[in-house]
Scaffold this active site. Sequence first.
Site, PDB file in Angstrom:
ATOM      1  N   SER A  34       0.850  -1.166  -0.003  1.00 26.46           N
ATOM      2  CA  SER A  34       0.061   0.051   0.090  1.00 26.46           C
ATOM      3  C   SER A  34       0.826   1.308   0.078  1.00 26.46           C
ATOM      4  CB  SER A  34      -0.936  -0.084   1.245  1.00 26.46           C
ATOM      5  OG  SER A  34      -0.103  -0.074   2.457  1.00 26.46           O
ATOM      6  N   GLY A  71      -2.137  -4.284   0.959  1.00 23.94           N
ATOM      7  CA  GLY A  71      -2.540  -5.393   1.524  1.00 23.94           C
ATOM      8  C   GLY A  71      -1.476  -6.492   1.355  1.00 23.94           C
ATOM      9  N   ASN A  99       3.467  -5.250   5.720  1.00 27.58           N
ATOM     10  CA  ASN A  99       2.158  -6.102   5.900  1.00 27.58           C
ATOM     11  C   ASN A  99       2.546  -7.260   6.863  1.00 27.58           C
ATOM     12  OD1 ASN A  99      -0.169  -4.579   5.051  1.00 27.58           O
ATOM     13  ND2 ASN A  99       0.708  -5.026   2.982  1.00 27.58           N
ATOM     14  N   ASP A 180      -3.803   7.180  10.238  1.00 28.55           N
ATOM     15  CA  ASP A 180      -3.609   5.858  10.803  1.00 28.55           C
ATOM     16  C   ASP A 180      -2.071   5.969  11.339  1.00 28.55           C
ATOM     17  OD1 ASP A 180      -1.847   5.620   8.391  1.00 28.55           O
ATOM     18  OD2 ASP A 180      -3.337   4.273   7.238  1.00 28.55           O
ATOM     19  N   HIS A 183       0.728   5.160   6.948  1.00 27.09           N
ATOM     20  CA  HIS A 183       0.653   5.635   5.510  1.00 27.09           C
ATOM     21  C   HIS A 183       1.090   7.253   5.308  1.00 27.09           C
ATOM     22  CE1 HIS A 183      -1.747   2.044   5.185  1.00 27.09           C
ATOM     23  NE2 HIS A 183      -0.932   1.729   3.949  1.00 27.09           N
TER      24      HIS A 183
END
Length: 210
Positions: A34, A71, A99, A180, A183
């Site tokens: 991502s 993801g 991830n 978040d 990112h």
Amino acid sequence: MARALFLWLILLPAAAMPARAADRPIRVLALGDSLTAGYGLAHADSFVPRLQAALDEKGGGITILDGGVSGDTSADALARLDWALGDAPDAAIVELGGNDGLRGLEPARMERNLTAILDRLRQAHVPVLLSGMYAPPNMGASYGQSFRAVFDRLSHRPGIMWDPFFLKGVAAHPELEQPDHIHPNPAGVGVIVQRLAPLVERLAQDARRS
């Protein structure tokens, strides 16, 4: 005389081919998750378009191929690598592992996957810029050390160009992160691109020589 002219006309295109190949744009695959795909961002603000724009400002000659999938773990990227290589890249940026860390997957398994990716790229004569990652702090010190050791070992592979941390200068800087705190926001992407663009230019030079 006529025979000599005929042979010259036949051989001329073949003689000209190396020069044309050297002049064509170098295709760089950005294989990632991502962070590469631009999660939470407008397309124009995401990593690949911003990196492409920065390289174009410096004279072009490099085309970035978007191989980011939100993801993706290292295993996911390995599974789709042959498909990504169908675009015939000349070089690759490998940005993976985030991830794996977020899901607490075994660092040894991540190392096997990343090693297989780097081996496959080497077999395809694709020089690599490997960008490292750290595990989330909440996974604990022991996991974090094992996780980071994977990238430290891979960074010493022959022919690897090494960028220690994809989020360098962005992680732990809230003004450069999305809510978040994982990112980058558009300003954070700008920091990453500014650091990586010169490395990608060097990577393209390696690809032209290979």
